[in-house]
Write a protein that holds these residues in place. Structure first.
Motif, short mmCIF file in Angstrom:
data_model
loop_
_atom_site.label_atom_id
_atom_site.label_comp_id
_atom_site.label_asym_id
_atom_site.label_seq_id
_atom_site.Cartn_x
_atom_site.Cartn_y
_atom_site.Cartn_z
N VAL A 49 0.83 -1.21 0.00
CA VAL A 49 0.00 0.00 0.00
C VAL A 49 0.86 1.26 0.00
O VAL A 49 0.55 2.23 -0.70
CB VAL A 49 -0.96 -0.01 1.20
N ALA B 186 3.04 1.36 -3.51
CA ALA B 186 2.08 1.90 -4.48
C ALA B 186 2.67 2.16 -5.87
O ALA B 186 2.36 3.16 -6.50
CB ALA B 186 1.44 3.18 -3.92
N ASP C 3 -10.95 -4.51 -2.90
CA ASP C 3 -10.52 -3.42 -2.02
C ASP C 3 -10.48 -2.09 -2.78
O ASP C 3 -10.31 -2.06 -4.00
CB ASP C 3 -9.13 -3.74 -1.46
N ASP D 125 -8.13 -0.03 -2.59
CA ASP D 125 -6.74 0.25 -2.96
C ASP D 125 -6.38 -0.49 -4.24
O ASP D 125 -6.47 -1.73 -4.32
CB ASP D 125 -5.80 -0.17 -1.84
N TRP E 276 -3.52 -1.19 -5.55
CA TRP E 276 -2.37 -2.10 -5.51
C TRP E 276 -2.69 -3.38 -4.76
O TRP E 276 -2.12 -4.45 -5.07
CB TRP E 276 -1.16 -1.37 -4.93
N ARG E 277 -3.61 -3.34 -3.82
CA ARG E 277 -4.10 -4.60 -3.24
C ARG E 277 -4.83 -5.40 -4.31
O ARG E 277 -4.68 -6.63 -4.40
CB ARG E 277 -5.03 -4.33 -2.06
#
Length: 230
Positions: free
Chosen positions: A112, A115, A149, A151, A153-154
């Motif tokens: 996270v 990134a 998610d 996010d 990158w998750r």
């Protein structure tokens, strides 16, 4: 809480990078990676040689000391190569027995806060991926949560974490992660979908062909990448 960070290793890593630094290369490396964090100008081969030597010279005696070292290199990094070495230390063979699901929060933080693809792709395929294969009952639900998610990158991690899995690929998880993100217009998601399918096509080409045919909503980029060698 006692600070368990072994300053000898951390100092040696930073001194080693400073010694190898090439200020002429650093700006080009930073520009190529579109990085706000500067580079020392150390090539990947030179960095790996440095890490291999220092990790042998400064062995860590406990999982807490090892984890603290990784996080210190990561959090306190002034140059991008320090974070690369944090990832290298996390994957060093000396500490293979310490690769357990307890590391997921650490890897999550690195994903996270990192990134960007140079950090995330290595963490996804070579740190999270092996944990998933070894501890499916724990990691599969985590990857399913990450697939939806907020996010980016998750989500990319959930898609590409099985790049090295070959015949051990969990096609249910792969399908779920891709279907959850097919409508996303972000380049890194679309490229990640195509990459995951292209890699699995080396093991199960018929499965990938059938998957692509059954999912007309795949973006042109994802479809093109998936079918690249078919």
């Amino acid at each position: 809480m006692t600070d368990t960070r072994p300053t000898t290793l951390l100092t040696a890593v930073r001194a080693g990078l400073a010694e190898l630094a090439d200020p002429r290369k650093a700006p080009d490396m930073q520009r190529y990676m579109k990085s706000a964090m500067p580079f020392r100008g150390v090539s990947s081969p030179d960095r790996r040689v440095l890490g291999k030597r220092l990790f042998e010279e400064y062995p860590l005696s406990s999982v807490d000391e090892w984890r603290a070292s990784i996080l210190s290199l990561w959090r306190d990094a002034e140059y991008r190569e320090e974070r690369y070495l944090a990832i290298d230390l996390a994957g060093h063979r000396r500490y293979a027995a310490w690769q357990t699901p307890d590391l997921v929060p650490m890897y999550d933080e690195m994903i996270v806060t990192g990134a960007w693809w140079d950090f995330v792709d290595e963490l996804a395929s070579r740190r999270i991926g092996p944990l998933l294969r070894a501890h499916r009952e724990v990691l599969t639900p985590v990857m399913r949560r990450w697939a939806t998610d907020a996010d980016l990158w998750r989500r990319r991690t959930s898609i590409i974490c099985q790049l090295q899995s070959k015949e051990d690929t969990d096609t249910g998880l792969l399908t779920y992660s891709i279907e959850a993100n097919m409508g996303d217009r972000d380049f890194f998601i679309r490229k990640g979908i195509g990459w995951a399918l292209r890699q699995f096509a080396r093991t199960e080409p018929a499965w990938v062909r059938a998957f692509v045919d059954a999912h007309p909503r795949l973006s042109p980029l994802s479809r093109r990448e998936a079918m690249k060698h078919l």
